[in-house]
Enzyme design. Structure first.
Site, mmCIF file in Angstrom:
data_model
loop_
_atom_site.group_PDB
_atom_site.id
_atom_site.type_symbol
_atom_site.label_atom_id
_atom_site.label_comp_id
_atom_site.label_asym_id
_atom_site.label_seq_id
_atom_site.Cartn_x
_atom_site.Cartn_y
_atom_site.Cartn_z
ATOM 1 N N ARG A 185 -6.979 -4.760 -2.671
ATOM 2 C CA ARG A 185 -5.554 -4.571 -2.383
ATOM 3 C C ARG A 185 -5.425 -3.838 -1.058
ATOM 4 O O ARG A 185 -5.646 -2.629 -0.996
ATOM 5 C CB ARG A 185 -4.922 -3.759 -3.518
ATOM 6 N N HIS A 193 0.044 0.156 -3.949
ATOM 7 C CA HIS A 193 0.359 -0.413 -5.272
ATOM 8 C C HIS A 193 1.766 -1.003 -5.229
ATOM 9 O O HIS A 193 1.995 -2.152 -5.546
ATOM 10 C CB HIS A 193 0.257 0.659 -6.350
ATOM 11 N N TYR A 246 -5.145 8.346 -2.110
ATOM 12 C CA TYR A 246 -6.251 8.171 -3.057
ATOM 13 C C TYR A 246 -7.344 7.244 -2.551
ATOM 14 O O TYR A 246 -8.351 7.050 -3.214
ATOM 15 C CB TYR A 246 -5.707 7.654 -4.406
#
Lengths: 367, 329
Positions: free
Chosen positions: A259, A263, A272
C-alpha cells in the site's frame, strides 16, 4: 499449472515478471492478448490518477475520507478484468478502486459514494458488483452465498472476493472459506496483502509464513503470488476461475503487494511506516513494471503516456464535476429503501419530516 | 385439516414452502440429517435432498453471511439458528448487511430471507437458551420480526415470511413448541405480516401481548372469572413486532381506555415501551389509567431454578389487571 507448482508452505511465490518489466519465466506467461495488457495498464493508470485527484480534493474538504488503491493496481485490475460482466460476481472490500473501475462501476458512482451519497452504491444493472463493504471480511461470506446460488442454479458464474491481510484475522475469513470448500462452490478468495491493516504491520497480524497457507486448514487450494506482477496475478486468477467453472471448487490466492498510500485519506502512514522499507517497496510499483514491459515490447511510448495522462485527468475532472453538480439527496430517498414497500408507520414519519423541513428548510450536509 | 402442534405446523409449512418455491434453501446447525435440535426441519433433507436442506458448520456469522449472497443471487434462504441466545455472532451480518442492503444499494440488491430461531424461556434449559431479545432486532430498521403463538399462525406467518421481499426474523416461542395442538388447514396459506389478531373482544381493558404470553393472558382472564371478577378484556396478539399493528391497538385503547402490555423480554427499551409510547402519542386523552406492563425484569435471564421469578406469570398478569382497573386519578 500454477497451483500445483508453487507450495505456499515452503513460501514459494509465483512471479513471472521482475520489477524492471523483464519476463523471468516465459513458460509461465498466462494467455492474454497484448491489447488486453494495454487496456489493463490504462485502467491501472486511471485508478492511480483518480486516487491522486481524490487526495487533493479531499484535502480541500470537497470529499469525505476514502481508501486508495495506490500500489495495488496490478492485483486489482488483473483479477477484476476476468470477471464476465453480467454473469460473474464481485464481492469487494472497501479498498478496491481499480477493481471497481475494471469491473464496470462508473467512476462517478465511486466518487459519489465517497462524497457521502448512497446513490453511488447503486450498481448499474448488468454489473454484478456488491456495494463497498465497510465491515471486515464479511464479504467473504457473501461471496460464498453468491457462489452457492451459482452452483445451485447451474448458471455457470464465478464469484471473486477480496480482503486485506488484516481481514484474514476475522472469524468469517475462515468460516466463509470453510463453508465454500464444503460445498465446492465456484468462489475465488483473494487476499490483497498490502503489508498493513491500518497501522498494524503484517508481522503483527499473523505468525503464519504467509496468508495463502490459511487455505490449507479448510482444505482449499492456495497460492502465493507477487501482487505487483500483473502477469502472476492474472495467471493465478485465470487458473482459479477455470477450475471453478469446471466445478472444481474454490481457491485462495494471496497477492503480496504494497500500500503506497495511507490507509485512508484521514491517516498519515509516516507515523507507522519505516521510511527505508518504504523506499525499497516502491521500487516494485506495478505501474512502472508494466509500463517498462509495454515499452520494451513497443506497445507503448512516453508520448502516448503523456497523451493518456492528459485525457485521463480531463475525464476524472469531468466525472467529479458531475458529482459535485449531482450530489443531492432527496428527503424521500432516505426513507424509501428501508423496506420494499414503505410501511404506514414509516410513511407517517416521512410526512412528519417533510412537513418539518418545509417549515424549516435544511441546506443539507453538515452545518 | 390436520391436528398439529407448533413445531409440526412449522415443519409442514417448510415442506409446503420448499415444494412451492424451488429457490428455498433450508440450512442450519444440525438442520439437515437430524432435523434440528427441535426437529423443525425433520424429513426435509430426506424429501428434498442435501442440496436444499443441509447441516451447516457451527459458524453462525457465516450462516447469515452466506444467506446474504444467496438472497442477492436469487435464492430464498431459510436459516435456522439453534437458539436466540446464540444469535449474537450473526448480529454483524444482520445489522450491517441483511437489514441495509436494499438501502445501501438504493434498491439494486436486497436480502429477502427468513432467519428462524427458538426464543424465550420456560423450558428448563441451560444458559443462553432462554433469551427473548426481540426488541434488539425490532430496533434495527430494515428487518421484520414475527413471533407466532399458535400452529395456525405459525404456518401462515412462516409462508408469508418466505414470500416477503424483506428479511424476516421468525422467532419461535420454545415453550409452546409442543404445548398444545390445533386444527389447521392442509393447503398453502399466508397471514399478513404486520397484522395483529384479536383473541377476544372486551371493553374494560386492552391487553397487548404475543408469543407464549398469549396463553398466559387467557389463563389470567379465566382466573379472574373464577374469582368472580367478570373483566371484559380486549386481548390482542400482535403476531408481528416490527411492523406491529398500531391501528388495532390504538382503536382498542380508544374503546377501553386502559392498556397493559405483556411480554417476557426485559422491560427497558422493550416492545412494551414502544407500544405505550405510541399510545401516549396517539390517544393519550382516552386513557383512564396509566399504561402498564408486565415484563421480565432488566436482568440476565435466570437459570432454571430462578426463572419463575423472571417470567410474566398468570398471577402477575392477574394482579396487574386488577391494579389498572382499580386505578383512580
Amino acid at each position: 499449472m500454477y497451483f500445483d507448482k508453487f507450495d505456499a508452505l515452503k513460501n514459494e511465490k509465483l512471479q513471472i515478471m521482475d520489477n524492471t518489466g523483464k519476463i523471468l519465466k516465459p513458460e509461465l506467461m498466462p494467455k492474454i492478448s497484448d491489447e488486453d495488457v494495454l487496456a489493463a495498464y490504462k485502467l491501472m493508470c486511471l485508478s492511480r490518477r483518480q486516487d491522486d485527484f481524490q487526495n487533493k480534493v479531499q484535502r480541500q474538504g470537497r470529499m469525505l475520507s476514502f481508501l486508495s488503491s495506490t500500489g495495488q493496481e496490478a492485483t486489482e485490475v488483473a483479477y477484476a478484468m476476468q470477471i464476465i460482466k453480467g454473469k460473474d460476481w464481485f464481492s469487494p472490500a472497501y479498498r478496491n478502486n481499480a477493481a471497481w473501475l475494471t469491473a464496470g462501476i462508473p467512476m462517478r458512482n465511486i466518487m459519489l459514494y465517497w462524497c457521502g451519497n448512497e446513490m453511488g452504491a447503486k450498481t448499474p444493472e448488468g454489473v454484478n458488483v456488491l456495494p463497498v463493504n465497510i465491515p471486515i471480511a464479511t464479504q467473504y461470506s457473501h461471496a460464498t452465498g453468491l457462489a452457492f446460488a451459482e452452483k445451485y442454479n447451474k448458471t455457470g458464474g464465478v464469484v471473486l472476493t477480496t480482503t486485506g491481510d488484516g481481514g484474514s484475522s476475522e472469524g468469517e475469513f475462515y468460516e466463509a472459506m470453510n463453508f465454500a470448500k464444503l460445498h465446492e462452490v465456484p468462489a475465488i478468495f483473494i487476499v490483497e496483502n498490502n503489508q498493513f491493516a491500518i497501522s498494524t504491520p503484517r508481522k503483527k497480524a499473523t505468525k503464519a509464513i504467509n496468508f495463502a497457507v490459511k487455505g490449507i486448514a479448510v482444505g482449499m487450494r492456495n497460492i502465493l503470488v507477487d501482487g505487483n506482477d500483473f502477469f502472476a496475478v492474472y495467471g493465478a486468477v485465470q487458473e482459479a476461475i477455470a477450475l471453478a467453472r469446471k466445478g472444481e471448487g474454490p481457491s485462495l490466492i494471496e497477492c503480496e503487494t504494497y500500500r503506497i498510500g495511507a490507509h485512508s485519506s484521514a491517516d498519515d502512514p509516516k507515523v507507522y511506516r519505516d521510511e527505508e522499507n518504504h523506499q525499497e517497496q516502491i521500487k516494485n510499483d506495478p505501474l512502472i513494471r508494466l509500463k517498462a514491459y509495454l515499452i520494451a515490447k513497443k506497445k507503448w511510448s512516453e508520448q502516448e503516456q503523456t497523451k493518456l495522462d492528459a485525457e485521463q485527468d480531463q475525464f476524472i475532472k469531468d466525472e467529479f464535476a458531475w458529482v459535485e453538480a449531482n450530489n443531492n439527496v432527496d428527503l424521500k430517498d432516505i426513507f424509501a429503501y428501508t423496506y420494499q414497500e414503505m410501511p404506514d408507520f414509516l410513511a407517517e414519519q416521512y410526512e412528519e419530516a417533510k412537513a418539518f423541513f418545509e417549515a424549516y428548510p435544511s441546506k443539507g450536509g453538515h452545518h | 385439516m390436520a391436528v398439529l402442534n407448533n413445531i409440526q405446523a412449522l415443519t409442514h409449512a417448510l415442506d409446503l414452502a420448499m415444494e412451492k418455491h424451488q429457490n428455498v434453501i433450508v440450512y442450519g446447525e444440525d438442520a439437515g440429517y437430524e432435523g434440528g435440535v427441535f426437529r423443525a426441519t425433520v424429513g426435509l433433507q430426506q424429501k428434498y435432498g442435501e442440496e436444499r436442506c443441509f447441516d451447516a458448520p457451527i459458524a453462525e456469522a457465516t450462516l447469515v453471511g452466506t444467506a446474504v449472497g444467496m438472497a442477492i443471487n436469487g435464492l430464498k434462504p431459510v436459516v435456522e439458528i439453534q437458539f436466540e441466545g446464540f444469535s449474537y455472532p450473526i448480529i454483524q451480518q444482520l445489522f450491517t448487511h441483511v437489514a441495509r442492503m436494499r438501502n445501501r444499494s438504493r434498491g439494486r440488491f436486497s436480502c429477502p430471507m427468513v432467519i428462524r430461531m427458538p426464543m424465550g424461556g420456560g423450558i428448563r434449559a441451560l444458559e443462553h437458551h432462554s433469551e427473548a431479545m426481540e426488541a434488539m432486532f425490532a430496533h434495527n430498521p430494515g428487518l421484520k420480526v414475527v413471533i407466532p403463538s399458535t400452529p395456525f399462525d405459525t404456518k401462515g406467518l412462516l409462508l408469508a415470511a418466505v414470500e416477503s421481499p424483506d428479511p424476516v426474523l421468525f422467532l419461535e416461542p420454545t415453550k409452546i413448541y409442543r404445548a398444545f395442538k390445533q386444527d389447521i388447514p392442509d393447503e398453502y396459506y399466508t397471514l399478513p405480516i404486520g397484522e395483529g389478531y384479536k383473541v377476544q373482544e372486551g371493553t374494560d381493558v386492552t391487553i397487548v401481548t404475543y408469543g407464549a404470553q398469549v396463553g398466559d393472558c387467557e389463563k389470567a382472564i379465566e382466573q379472574l372469572k373464577g374469582e368472580g371478577k367478570n373483566v371484559s378484556v380486549d386481548l390482542i396478539d400482535l403476531r408481528t413486532i416490527q411492523p406491529w399493528d398500531r391501528e388495532m391497538v390504538i382503536e382498542s385503547v380508544k374503546k377501553t381506555g386502559r392498556l397493559i402490555v405483556v411480554h417476557e423480554a426485559v422491560r427497558s427499551f422493550s416492545v412494551a415501551a414502544e407500544v405505550i409510547a405510541t399510545v401516549n402519542e396517539k390517544c393519550f386523552e382516552y386513557l383512564k389509567a396509566p399504561c402498564a406492563r408486565v415484563t421480565g425484569y432488566d436482568i440476565i435471564v435466570p437459570f432454571d431454578r430462578g426463572e419463575h421469578f423472571h417470567q410474566p406469570s398468570v398471577q402477575k398478569i392477574v394482579v396487574k389487571i386488577k391494579e389498572v382497573l382499580d386505578y383512580q386519578f
